[in-house]
Enzyme design. Sequence first.
Site, PDB file in Angstrom:
ATOM      1  N   CYS A 176       0.792  -1.227   0.000  1.00 37.21           N
ATOM      2  CA  CYS A 176       0.000   0.000   0.000  1.00 37.21           C
ATOM      3  C   CYS A 176       0.826   1.281   0.000  1.00 37.21           C
ATOM      4  O   CYS A 176       0.276   2.359  -0.226  1.00 37.21           O
ATOM      5  CB  CYS A 176      -0.948   0.007   1.197  1.00 37.21           C
ATOM      6  SG  CYS A 176      -2.300  -1.193   1.056  1.00 37.21           S
ATOM      7  N   GLN A 177       2.119   1.180   0.273  1.00 40.17           N
ATOM      8  CA  GLN A 177       2.951   2.380   0.192  1.00 40.17           C
ATOM      9  C   GLN A 177       3.189   2.733  -1.279  1.00 40.17           C
ATOM     10  O   GLN A 177       3.442   1.821  -2.077  1.00 40.17           O
ATOM     11  CB  GLN A 177       4.288   2.135   0.887  1.00 40.17           C
ATOM     12  CG  GLN A 177       5.075   3.405   1.164  1.00 40.17           C
ATOM     13  CD  GLN A 177       6.436   3.125   1.793  1.00 40.17           C
ATOM     14  OE1 GLN A 177       7.128   2.191   1.394  1.00 40.17           O
ATOM     15  NE2 GLN A 177       6.811   3.900   2.782  1.00 40.17           N
TER      16      GLN A 177
ATOM     17  N   PRO B 293       8.466  -7.133  -5.231  1.00 37.24           N
ATOM     18  CA  PRO B 293       9.439  -6.295  -5.946  1.00 37.24           C
ATOM     19  C   PRO B 293      10.452  -5.568  -5.070  1.00 37.24           C
ATOM     20  O   PRO B 293      11.364  -4.940  -5.598  1.00 37.24           O
ATOM     21  CB  PRO B 293       8.539  -5.286  -6.669  1.00 37.24           C
ATOM     22  CG  PRO B 293       7.336  -5.161  -5.794  1.00 37.24           C
ATOM     23  CD  PRO B 293       7.123  -6.520  -5.194  1.00 37.24           C
ATOM     24  N   TYR B 294      10.287  -5.619  -3.740  1.00 36.52           N
ATOM     25  CA  TYR B 294      11.145  -4.815  -2.874  1.00 36.52           C
ATOM     26  C   TYR B 294      11.989  -5.705  -1.963  1.00 36.52           C
ATOM     27  O   TYR B 294      11.737  -6.899  -1.822  1.00 36.52           O
ATOM     28  CB  TYR B 294      10.295  -3.868  -2.019  1.00 36.52           C
ATOM     29  CG  TYR B 294       9.370  -3.007  -2.835  1.00 36.52           C
ATOM     30  CD1 TYR B 294       9.862  -1.948  -3.590  1.00 36.52           C
ATOM     31  CD2 TYR B 294       8.005  -3.267  -2.879  1.00 36.52           C
ATOM     32  CE1 TYR B 294       9.011  -1.161  -4.357  1.00 36.52           C
ATOM     33  CE2 TYR B 294       7.144  -2.489  -3.643  1.00 36.52           C
ATOM     34  CZ  TYR B 294       7.649  -1.440  -4.385  1.00 36.52           C
ATOM     35  OH  TYR B 294       6.824  -0.678  -5.149  1.00 36.52           O
ATOM     36  N   GLY B 295      12.981  -5.088  -1.314  1.00 42.22           N
ATOM     37  CA  GLY B 295      13.756  -5.826  -0.332  1.00 42.22           C
ATOM     38  C   GLY B 295      12.922  -6.145   0.889  1.00 42.22           C
ATOM     39  O   GLY B 295      12.991  -7.244   1.441  1.00 42.22           O
ATOM     40  N   GLY B 296      12.136  -5.184   1.312  1.00 42.55           N
ATOM     41  CA  GLY B 296      11.264  -5.384   2.449  1.00 42.55           C
ATOM     42  C   GLY B 296      10.260  -4.263   2.545  1.00 42.55           C
ATOM     43  O   GLY B 296      10.449  -3.183   1.980  1.00 42.55           O
ATOM     44  N   MET B 297       9.161  -4.522   3.249  1.00 45.07           N
ATOM     45  CA  MET B 297       8.169  -3.492   3.534  1.00 45.07           C
ATOM     46  C   MET B 297       7.846  -3.575   5.013  1.00 45.07           C
ATOM     47  O   MET B 297       7.488  -4.637   5.528  1.00 45.07           O
ATOM     48  CB  MET B 297       6.909  -3.684   2.685  1.00 45.07           C
ATOM     49  CG  MET B 297       5.809  -2.680   2.996  1.00 45.07           C
ATOM     50  SD  MET B 297       6.345  -0.960   2.683  1.00 45.07           S
ATOM     51  CE  MET B 297       5.245  -0.077   3.800  1.00 45.07           C
ATOM     52  N   GLU B 298       7.950  -2.427   5.672  1.00 36.78           N
ATOM     53  CA  GLU B 298       7.947  -2.366   7.129  1.00 36.78           C
ATOM     54  C   GLU B 298       6.563  -2.433   7.754  1.00 36.78           C
ATOM     55  O   GLU B 298       6.255  -1.691   8.714  1.00 36.78           O
ATOM     56  CB  GLU B 298       8.643  -1.084   7.580  1.00 36.78           C
ATOM     57  CG  GLU B 298       7.955   0.219   7.161  1.00 36.78           C
ATOM     58  CD  GLU B 298       8.358   0.771   5.809  1.00 36.78           C
ATOM     59  OE1 GLU B 298       8.094   1.943   5.534  1.00 36.78           O
ATOM     60  OE2 GLU B 298       8.940   0.005   5.016  1.00 36.78           O
TER      61      GLU B 298
ATOM     62  N   HIS C 225      17.080  -3.037   8.892  1.00 43.49           N
ATOM     63  CA  HIS C 225      16.447  -1.839   8.338  1.00 43.49           C
ATOM     64  C   HIS C 225      14.944  -1.829   8.638  1.00 43.49           C
ATOM     65  O   HIS C 225      14.415  -0.850   9.180  1.00 43.49           O
ATOM     66  CB  HIS C 225      16.681  -1.776   6.828  1.00 43.49           C
ATOM     67  CG  HIS C 225      16.072  -0.576   6.176  1.00 43.49           C
ATOM     68  ND1 HIS C 225      16.744   0.613   6.030  1.00 43.49           N
ATOM     69  CD2 HIS C 225      14.846  -0.373   5.641  1.00 43.49           C
ATOM     70  CE1 HIS C 225      15.961   1.504   5.439  1.00 43.49           C
ATOM     71  NE2 HIS C 225      14.797   0.922   5.178  1.00 43.49           N
ATOM     72  N   GLU C 226      14.266  -2.929   8.292  1.00 40.51           N
ATOM     73  CA  GLU C 226      12.810  -2.956   8.476  1.00 40.51           C
ATOM     74  C   GLU C 226      12.435  -2.908   9.952  1.00 40.51           C
ATOM     75  O   GLU C 226      11.427  -2.301  10.323  1.00 40.51           O
ATOM     76  CB  GLU C 226      12.213  -4.190   7.803  1.00 40.51           C
ATOM     77  CG  GLU C 226      12.524  -4.321   6.309  1.00 40.51           C
ATOM     78  CD  GLU C 226      12.160  -3.098   5.490  1.00 40.51           C
ATOM     79  OE1 GLU C 226      11.272  -2.324   5.915  1.00 40.51           O
ATOM     80  OE2 GLU C 226      12.782  -2.891   4.434  1.00 40.51           O
TER      81      GLU C 226
ATOM     82  N   HIS D 250      12.309   0.552  11.247  1.00 39.48           N
ATOM     83  CA  HIS D 250      11.066   1.232  10.879  1.00 39.48           C
ATOM     84  C   HIS D 250      10.003   1.108  11.970  1.00 39.48           C
ATOM     85  O   HIS D 250       9.033   1.880  11.972  1.00 39.48           O
ATOM     86  CB  HIS D 250      10.509   0.649   9.584  1.00 39.48           C
ATOM     87  CG  HIS D 250      10.952   1.367   8.349  1.00 39.48           C
ATOM     88  ND1 HIS D 250      10.752   2.717   8.161  1.00 39.48           N
ATOM     89  CD2 HIS D 250      11.576   0.920   7.225  1.00 39.48           C
ATOM     90  CE1 HIS D 250      11.228   3.069   6.977  1.00 39.48           C
ATOM     91  NE2 HIS D 250      11.739   2.002   6.389  1.00 39.48           N
TER      92      HIS D 250
ATOM     93  N   GLU E 177      12.820   7.401   6.021  1.00 41.72           N
ATOM     94  CA  GLU E 177      13.899   6.542   5.539  1.00 41.72           C
ATOM     95  C   GLU E 177      15.289   6.993   5.986  1.00 41.72           C
ATOM     96  O   GLU E 177      16.163   6.154   6.232  1.00 41.72           O
ATOM     97  CB  GLU E 177      13.843   6.441   4.006  1.00 41.72           C
ATOM     98  CG  GLU E 177      12.584   5.757   3.490  1.00 41.72           C
ATOM     99  CD  GLU E 177      12.455   4.310   3.944  1.00 41.72           C
ATOM    100  OE1 GLU E 177      13.412   3.748   4.505  1.00 41.72           O
ATOM    101  OE2 GLU E 177      11.369   3.735   3.731  1.00 41.72           O
TER     102      GLU E 177
ATOM    103  N   ASP F 181       5.643   7.690  -6.011  1.00 39.10           N
ATOM    104  CA  ASP F 181       6.459   6.584  -6.510  1.00 39.10           C
ATOM    105  C   ASP F 181       7.482   7.055  -7.543  1.00 39.10           C
ATOM    106  O   ASP F 181       8.549   6.452  -7.691  1.00 39.10           O
ATOM    107  CB  ASP F 181       5.571   5.496  -7.122  1.00 39.10           C
ATOM    108  CG  ASP F 181       4.841   4.691  -6.055  1.00 39.10           C
ATOM    109  OD1 ASP F 181       5.137   4.875  -4.864  1.00 39.10           O
ATOM    110  OD2 ASP F 181       3.966   3.879  -6.414  1.00 39.10           O
TER     111      ASP F 181
ATOM    112  N   TYR G 215      16.838   8.138   1.612  1.00 37.68           N
ATOM    113  CA  TYR G 215      17.523   7.191   2.479  1.00 37.68           C
ATOM    114  C   TYR G 215      18.922   7.699   2.845  1.00 37.68           C
ATOM    115  O   TYR G 215      19.267   7.814   4.025  1.00 37.68           O
ATOM    116  CB  TYR G 215      17.671   5.840   1.780  1.00 37.68           C
ATOM    117  CG  TYR G 215      16.391   5.093   1.494  1.00 37.68           C
ATOM    118  CD1 TYR G 215      16.054   3.952   2.211  1.00 37.68           C
ATOM    119  CD2 TYR G 215      15.538   5.497   0.476  1.00 37.68           C
ATOM    120  CE1 TYR G 215      14.902   3.237   1.943  1.00 37.68           C
ATOM    121  CE2 TYR G 215      14.375   4.797   0.193  1.00 37.68           C
ATOM    122  CZ  TYR G 215      14.060   3.658   0.928  1.00 37.68           C
ATOM    123  OH  TYR G 215      12.908   2.968   0.656  1.00 37.68           O
TER     124      TYR G 215
END
Length: 586
Positions: free
Chosen positions: A142-143, A276-281, A305-306, A309, A328, A385, A393
């Site tokens: 949703c981000q 598609p991402y490394g992670g979502m927090e 990292h996450e 967050h 970030e 986006d 970051y």
Amino acid sequence: MISTTINPPRDPNTLSNYNKFRTRHTTANFEIDFEHKCLKGNVVLNLTSISNAETKDILLDTSYVDVKHVSIKGDILSKWELLPNFEPYGSALKISVEKEPEKGQELELDIQVETLEKGIALQWLSPAQTSNRKHPYMFSQCQSIRARSVFPCQDTPDVKSTFDFNIRSPLPVIASGLPTGVHGPQLGKDGGPSTSLYTFKQEIPIPAYLFALASGDIAAAPIGPRSVVATGPDELKASKWELEADTERYIQTAEKLIYPYPWGTYNVLILPPSFPYGGMENPVYTFATPTIVSGDRQNVDVIAHELSHSWSGNLVSNASWEHFWLNEGWTVYLERRIQAAIHGEPHRDFSAIIGWKALADAVGHFGKEHEFTKLVIDMKGKDPDDAFSSVPYEKGSTFLLHLEKLLGKEKWDPFIPHYFTKYKGKSLDSDEFKATVLEYFGKDQEASKLLSGKVDWDRWFYAPGLPPKPDFDTSMVDVCYDLADKWKLYDSDGKASTFQPKKEDIGSLMANQIVVFLERVQDFEPPLSKEAVHAMGEIYGFSSVKNVEIVARFLTVGLIAKDPEVLAPTCELLGQTGRLKFMRPL
């Protein structure tokens, strides 16, 4: 006489009139329909009027959702409409109530809704797209402004609400709240699969972009006293091994730097490869790429990292995407402080050097005068986006590092818990951050003088391009560059070279050091020869390692060398991962 409240919204990327009404609680009641690839059900929004009888109209964000009807206290409203589409922000849902609500008056909107195929927040995978090919899978992202394509809401980080999730599905469900029960099963309709009701509660207010759902063939195993990893049954053993050594250590280290972890449990969902991402927090459950499961525990820095967050972004949020660095930049800064506490300061600087390269690349991509290379950017009329890059970051974390080095850790470190306490459960912008720093250090004459005389706040916030480069400890990166330089000579001198590569060259290097070495080789002019690429892959075993970070960089070296032998493994890798970090360069 009715007074008028002057309260302009500070988020330009929402169509909602959240300066008139605020969401306090959200209840999401959805059934996950895998056959038709949609969520269907209703969402209940508990709103409070924050203006004094100024308008009858409530505006909510939507984008490609089918609104069936709207009711208040069981009475279906006739006065509602979807306003014309205004891309990239979707269509505002205008709901008109009978009388202008007074300040403090509460309203409960019940909106029946169904998601549509054009909505971009939900990804639906067929069984063939999952690892064991047995069941379908769904997950949300949703981000930054995609929650509006799941349900009508005030889709801005400047509004936070508590949540109840009541999600019915034929497969296990994970959400961004603490689980409160599983009820069922219930027989399916018309011969469909039986379903269970999965319920969750999030008592800490969160913005809409942190609403998260996943459902599929999911199993879980403990990775610490307050953490589990969830993933496909076939991947569970490897995922557990990858994360169980470090997760609790990361949490405890972060707690010492900030204050106790506030979300109850910290868990990780390893998603299918198309993520598609490394992670979502997402709160309670970080959604993570399967590429972190590399069999060597070398890529779990994504979790540091996450996890960070959990304080920066989730608990204390940027008021709009114009101030994304507050999410970030702080998170990267905390992540590297965790690394320093566990592995030592050289590791922190090594990570920062990698980050500086990513920042320089981003500035080079946009152009050094581009709006998106500023710390605080103008997002009016833009899709957040489109501005996504390493800039918030790395430029953000560099600014915080600058403040730390200017004041010294002894003075700076007590500010960290103060900041995250002052804004706990709230959102802020860059001016509020500046005011908080100046206020906190106001009684310290020496610190105040430094902050007013040595910090050009406007330049840091609004100047495009690269900031001043810090002095880094380069010891960990120097060995990578030295090895790359030897390969350059080896390639030009051939058998006459005094350097003869052997496996032991990389024996003491971490995976990220190998990444830096390979990225250095990618920049060779002229490129490494095909013969040298073959030798490197064979001697160092790059063709057979499981660590995608290494494999992707090595394949890029081969592609630059125009080596036809890397085409097949490159295509194979692209078919195995959807992570943009690897797909774009390859």
